[in-house]
Design an enzyme around this catalytic site. Structure first.
Site, PDB file in Angstrom:
ATOM      1  N   ASP A 206      74.141  -1.946  37.746  1.00 23.82           N
ATOM      2  CA  ASP A 206      73.862  -0.810  37.938  1.00 23.82           C
ATOM      3  C   ASP A 206      72.309  -0.280  37.853  1.00 23.82           C
ATOM      4  O   ASP A 206      71.193  -1.571  37.731  1.00 23.82           O
ATOM      5  CB  ASP A 206      74.341  -0.027  36.667  1.00 23.82           C
ATOM      6  CG  ASP A 206      75.220   1.639  37.033  1.00 23.82           C
ATOM      7  OD1 ASP A 206      73.933   3.084  37.086  1.00 23.82           O
ATOM      8  OD2 ASP A 206      76.122   1.640  37.978  1.00 23.82           O
TER       9      ASP A 206
ATOM     10  N   HIS B 299      72.523   6.938  35.132  1.00 20.54           N
ATOM     11  CA  HIS B 299      73.921   5.905  35.738  1.00 20.54           C
ATOM     12  C   HIS B 299      74.346   5.299  34.685  1.00 20.54           C
ATOM     13  O   HIS B 299      75.676   5.642  34.463  1.00 20.54           O
ATOM     14  CB  HIS B 299      73.319   6.032  36.988  1.00 20.54           C
ATOM     15  CG  HIS B 299      74.429   6.239  38.004  1.00 20.54           C
ATOM     16  ND1 HIS B 299      74.946   4.774  38.374  1.00 20.54           N
ATOM     17  CD2 HIS B 299      75.470   7.118  38.836  1.00 20.54           C
ATOM     18  CE1 HIS B 299      76.613   5.103  38.745  1.00 20.54           C
ATOM     19  NE2 HIS B 299      76.689   6.076  39.238  1.00 20.54           N
TER      20      HIS B 299
ATOM     21  N   SER C 187      81.687   6.581  40.912  1.00 23.09           N
ATOM     22  CA  SER C 187      81.291   6.006  39.997  1.00 23.09           C
ATOM     23  C   SER C 187      82.028   6.615  38.396  1.00 23.09           C
ATOM     24  O   SER C 187      81.629   5.518  37.565  1.00 23.09           O
ATOM     25  CB  SER C 187      79.474   6.770  40.033  1.00 23.09           C
ATOM     26  OG  SER C 187      78.615   5.860  40.693  1.00 23.09           O
TER      27      SER C 187
END
Ligand code: CA
Ligand code: CA
Length: 319
Positions: free
Chosen positions: A63, A118, A276
């Protein structure tokens, strides 16, 4: 003095103090207009295992990278046992100097830091620390999160070469599970082969275009690999997330992905939506399974994930 009946109150045994009511995905009792039990049954799983750090499965989060010193994560970050920090030498000979806590595949160097939240959010869902008087708890209370950075600080796209380096590093360094909350790039046979020939089990996000992956493929989800599972997002009422991709043939499972609270940069917390967010719930459950069954095969792991779900009619034509 007044007599009162000596009623017994049932106490929920062993639930961590940081399992706060916002974490509906872990334990939904109907709070915030949700549906009771529209969750992953985390407390039920925790009666069996809360994950394992020493000797437990390494879970790579491919990620943006992860805030290594987030107070709700720092005890659950992977440490490369073969690397001496900061000596400028590739002690373990894996081609990366001083890679103590992960890999930056964008620069082909040791992972150090990130400017995007994220990956930290995904890592918190997998394994935020329990009972540490901080924010939240993850699916695993104890784990080894291996940050692998594929998104550079100044952008939100990753090249195929970067993704290939990331997957090869995860495999070389013994990741048991990879969590992949990203889509895009189209069909790339080399990327497919790297993931497909890996010994790890890969969890892929279905995508956030509200489209049918059976008709419009979304990669890496649509590589259709035996050693992978593809995840759609569900909400607190067991409905498909309004943004979530789906696919009766090509999406395997739905998991909580709407209004998910987790860790973010600067030691903070935030609530995000996305497949996600659903993906690390499944990667986290895979981590629990691999903690309890260290020798499990990828097929057995996949079977336990798929047959351990609640079958809901509203998902029958979706996943
Ligand atoms: Ca090294
Ligand atoms: Ca915590």
């Amino acid at each position: 003095m007044r007599a009162a009946p000596n009623t017994r109150v049932q106490k929920m045994e062993g639930l961590p103090g940081d399992l706060n009511s916002e974490l509906w995905g872990l334990h939904n009792t109907g709070q915030d207009k949700g549906t009771p039990d529209a969750d992953i049954d985390a407390p039920e799983a925790w009666r069996i295992t809360t994950g394992k750090r020493e000797g437990g499965p390494v879970i790579a989060v491919i990620d943006t990278g992860v805030q290594l010193d987030h107070p709700d994560l720092d005890a659950n970050i992977w440490t490369n046992p073969g690397e001496i920090p900061g000596n400028g030498i590739d002690d373990d000979g894996n081609g990366v100097i001083d890679d103590v806590h992960g890999f930056d595949a964008t620069l082909n160097k040791a992972y150090v830091s990130t400017k995007h939240s994220h990956g930290t959010h995904c890592a918190g869902t997998i394994a935020a620390e329990a009972n540490n008087d901080e924010g939240i708890v993850g699916v695993n209370h104890h784990a080894q999160i291996m940050p692998i950075k594929i998104f550079p600080d100044d952008g939100d796209s990753a090249t195929a070469a970067t993704i290939i380096r990331a997957a090869l590093y995860a495999d070389k360094m013994g990741a048991r599970i990879t969590s992949n909350s990203w889509t895009g790039g189209g069909y790339n046979p080399v990327v497919r082969d790297v993931f497909g020939s890996s010994e790890a089990f890969h969890v892929f996000a279905a995508g956030n275009d509200a489209t049918n992956n059976d008709e419009v493929p979304s990669y890496p989800a649509s590589f259709n690999l035996d050693n992978s599972v593809v995840v759609a997002a569900s909400d607190r009422n067991d409905q498909l997330g309004y943004f979530s991709n789906y696919g009766k043939k090509s999406v395997n499972i739905a998991a909580p992905g709407v209004a998910i609270k987790s860790t973010v940069l600067d030691s903070k917390y935030a609530t995000y939506n996305g497949t996600s967010m659903a993906t690390p719930h499944v990667a986290g459950v895979a981590g629990l399974i691999a903690s309890e069954f260290p020798d499990i095969s990828n097929q057995q792991l996949k079977d336990r994930l798929l047959f351990g779900t609640d079958a809901k009619p509203q998902f029958a034509d979706r996943v």
